[in-house]
Design an enzyme around this catalytic site. Sequence first.
Site, mmCIF file in Angstrom:
data_model
loop_
_atom_site.group_PDB
_atom_site.id
_atom_site.type_symbol
_atom_site.label_atom_id
_atom_site.label_comp_id
_atom_site.label_asym_id
_atom_site.label_seq_id
_atom_site.Cartn_x
_atom_site.Cartn_y
_atom_site.Cartn_z
ATOM 1 N N ASP A 457 -11.031 -1.898 24.158
ATOM 2 C CA ASP A 457 -9.632 -1.522 24.330
ATOM 3 C C ASP A 457 -9.404 -0.073 23.909
ATOM 4 O OD1 ASP A 457 -6.927 -1.848 24.854
ATOM 5 O OD2 ASP A 457 -6.731 -3.670 23.659
ATOM 6 N N ASP A 526 -1.299 -6.035 30.596
ATOM 7 C CA ASP A 526 -0.887 -6.965 29.539
ATOM 8 C C ASP A 526 0.190 -7.909 30.035
ATOM 9 O OD1 ASP A 526 -2.632 -6.173 27.632
ATOM 10 O OD2 ASP A 526 -1.234 -4.939 26.499
HETATM 11 C C1 GLA Z 1 -3.924 -4.434 23.935
HETATM 12 C C2 GLA Z 1 -4.581 -5.316 24.973
HETATM 13 C C3 GLA Z 1 -4.194 -6.744 24.726
HETATM 14 C C4 GLA Z 1 -4.636 -7.153 23.351
HETATM 15 C C5 GLA Z 1 -4.030 -6.223 22.320
HETATM 16 C C6 GLA Z 1 -4.599 -6.485 20.947
HETATM 17 O O1 GLA Z 1 -2.553 -4.416 24.081
HETATM 18 O O2 GLA Z 1 -4.248 -4.899 26.260
HETATM 19 O O3 GLA Z 1 -4.759 -7.590 25.698
HETATM 20 O O4 GLA Z 1 -6.032 -7.100 23.290
HETATM 21 O O5 GLA Z 1 -4.282 -4.860 22.628
HETATM 22 O O6 GLA Z 1 -4.047 -5.679 19.982
#
Ligand code: GLA
Length: 725
Positions: A457, A526
Site C-alpha cells: 500500500d 477502496d
Molecule cells: C488503504 C487501503 C485499504 C486498507 C487501508 C489500511 O486505504 O486501500 O484497503 O488496506 O489502507 O489502512
Amino acid sequence: MPLISHSPDTGTWLLNTRGTSYALRIDETGAPCHVAWGPRLTLRETEELGSPSGPPASSFEGRPPVGEELPVDSGTRYGPPSLQVRYADGSRAFEWQPTRHEVLAPSPGTAELVLEFRDRLYPLEVALHYHVREDSDVIERRTVLRNAGDQHLTLLRADSAAWTLPPLPDYRLSHVTGQWSAESQLHRDRLPHGETVLTSRRGLTSHHVNPWVMLDSGEATEHHGRVWSTALAWSGSWRITVQRTPDGRSSVTGGAGHEGVPVPLAPGEEFTTPVFAGLCTDGGFGAAGRAWHSYIRAHVMPRAREIAPVLYNSWEATGFDVDQAGQKALAERAAALGVELFVVDDGWFGGRRSDTAGLGDWVPAPDRFPEGLGPLARAVHELGMRFGVWVEPEMVNPDSDLYRAHPDWVLHVPGRQRTELRNQLVLNFARQDVADWAHGWLTRLVANHGIDFLKWDMNRSFGEAGWPGQPDGADRLWTRYVTNLYDVIDRLRADHPDLRIETCSGGGGRIDLGILTRTDQAWVSDNTDAVDRLSIHHGFTQLYPARAMSAWVTDVPNQMTGRSVPLRFRFHVAMSGLLGIGGDLAQWSEEELAEGAALVAEYKKVRHLVQHGSLYRLSAPPPGDAPTVVQYAADDADEVLILAWQRGPRHGCPRLPVRLAALPPGARYRDSRTGVVHHSTVLTEYGLRLDLPAGDWASTAVHLTRVPEDLPRRQHSRHGEHGDL
Ligand code: GLA
C-alpha cells in the site's frame, strides 16, 4: 514482413506490428519525423506520404508543432517540447545530428530500433528506442539521454516519446479521472484546441487521472472505428500533453515528472525514460481495450498466465483490530467458503491500533501475535490457503520507533513544516539506505513467516519533497524514488519467486504499466460498493485487464455509501475481476455462507474466462434503464461468460435481448445451468434474453459452452494449461 525495415534512399524506417505499421523518416535537418501510424504499409507505399514537417506557411509559423518523433526546444518550434535541455553555460536548445542506428532482436518475435543522435554543438546524446513484437500492435517507445561531456547539464523536460496522429476531421479524447474511492471515471469528450495537460504532481500515479489517453475522430464506438491510444509505464509524477493545433493536427507527448521538476545529468550520466507505449486499433474502444489487455497480460505483468486465487481480506471486517484468534476464526470461515488466499490487512504490527501510530515498526504486535505471525501463517496453510499480509513500506507515522530513530529519513525541507496526511510522512525511498532497509525487513518478513502474498500500500501523496544533503536532491528524488521502489520490489521478487504482490495506494492511486510490470494484481478502489464498482470497473478495463482487477464482496449497508444490494449482486460484480471476499464472515448467516460458497464455486468454474479471456463490454453502466452487460470469451470462443447487472428496472421499459460478440457462425452453445442450447448466429445477431429476476439490483451470470459435436477437431486441455494453484 520483417518487423523493422529501412530505406536508405529515403531515410525511412518502417516498423510492422501484428497488424499495423509505423513509419518515420530522418528529414533533411537530421530530425526524426513522423510519417504514418495505422494499417499495414510497405516501404514503397510510405514514400507517397510526406512527413508533416515542411516549409513554414508564414513567418509566424516555424516548424509545424506536430510531427516530430520527439519535439525539441530549439529553432522555430513553438509546440510543447518533449525535450528541453539547459547546458552548464545556461544556453538551451537541441539540434538533431544523427550518429548511428541499430536494429536489435532482444528475443524471438521482437525487434528494437535504436536511432542515435547528438546535439550539433553540445555533448548531449539522445537515443530513440522503438520496441515491436510479432504478437501485438503495441509499440513501446523510450528515450535514453546521456551527458557525454565533462560539465553538468539539466533536462528541463525529458519525455519518453511523442506520438503523432494522422490528420482527422475531428479529434476526441478518452481518459479517466477520479479521486479516492471514485477512481477510473471514464470521460470521452471532443479534444479542445490548444494543449490539454493530464498530470500528477503527487509523486505517485494518482487516483485523479491515470496515465493513458485514447484518441479517435469522434466516430468510434465500443465496437467500431479506429482508435489511437498511449499509456505511460511510470508510477511517480507524470505529464501527458495532448495537442490540437489550429491547422487540424494532433499529437501526444508524455513522460515522467511534472512541470518544474528537472532531471540533472552529471558528466557521463545517463537517464532512461519510462516506456510510453502506443497502439493503433480498428474495432472501436472494445478492440483497443482487448489489445491492451492481451499485451499487458503477455508482456507487462509477470505471472498473468496463472489463475489468481480467490482471496479474503480482513480490512472491512476487523479494521485495525486484528489478533491471532480473530484472524484464525475468520480464516476458518473463509476456507469453508472456498477462499484460497487469506490476507491480514493493516494493524498486525508495532503499535498500530489506528492510523495514528506504529507505521514503520514492522514487527508483529506482541500483544496480538505473541509468537509472531508464524502460528497464524501455519494455521492458514493447514486450512489449505495461502497467507498474505498488508504492508506500507514507504510510509511512517511520526509516532513510531522508526521515526524516533530516523527523523531524517522522510521527505522534508529543513526548517519547514512536515505536513502529515493520514497522520503519516513519506519515507525518502530515493535514499539508498532507506530502500535497503525496506528490502531487508521485507525479505526477512516473507522468509521468516511463510508469507505468500503482500498487499503493498501507499497511502498519501508527497509533500515538502526535499532531500537535504543531496546535491540536486529535490529534483532527483522524483525519479530516484520510483526507480528505487521498483528495484526493491524486483529484488524481493527475485528473493522469493513464489511471492505474489498486489499494488494498492488507498485503492487505485498507483496503477500503471510500470507498477504492473512487477505486481500481480491491483486493488482498484477502496470503494467496495458493488454499484459504484460498475463504473470504476468500466473505466479500469478500458486499458487494464480484468486479470489485474481485484474486487471484494463486502457487507451491507456498504461502509462507505450506506447502500444495500443483494449478496448475489455483490458477488457478480466482484466476479467480473479477481474475486475476493472482504465481509465480516463472523456475522454471515448460514444461508449467506451457503450462498457465498456456491458463488465461489461458480466463479472457480468460469474464472479462466474472466482472467484470461477476451472482454466485450456489451452494454455500458447506466445512466439509462438498460442493464450493464459484459462478456468474457475464451480465445477459441469455446466458452463464454455473460455477467449482467440491473439497477432498478423501469416499468414498461423494454427488456431487450443482448447481442453477444465474436462467436463463430454455425456453432451451438449450451447454457451450463439450464441446459438450453442456443445457435451462435441467434446469439450474435438476435441476442440472448437475460434471465434477470424482477426487482432492484438483479444480476445474473450465464455460462455458455460450445456443444462438443460442433467443435473443430483439436486437443482440449482447458484446465491443465493454467498452472492452477
Ligand atoms: C488503504 C487501503 C485499504 C486498507 C487501508 C489500511 O486505504 O486501500 O484497503 O488496506 O489502507 O489502512
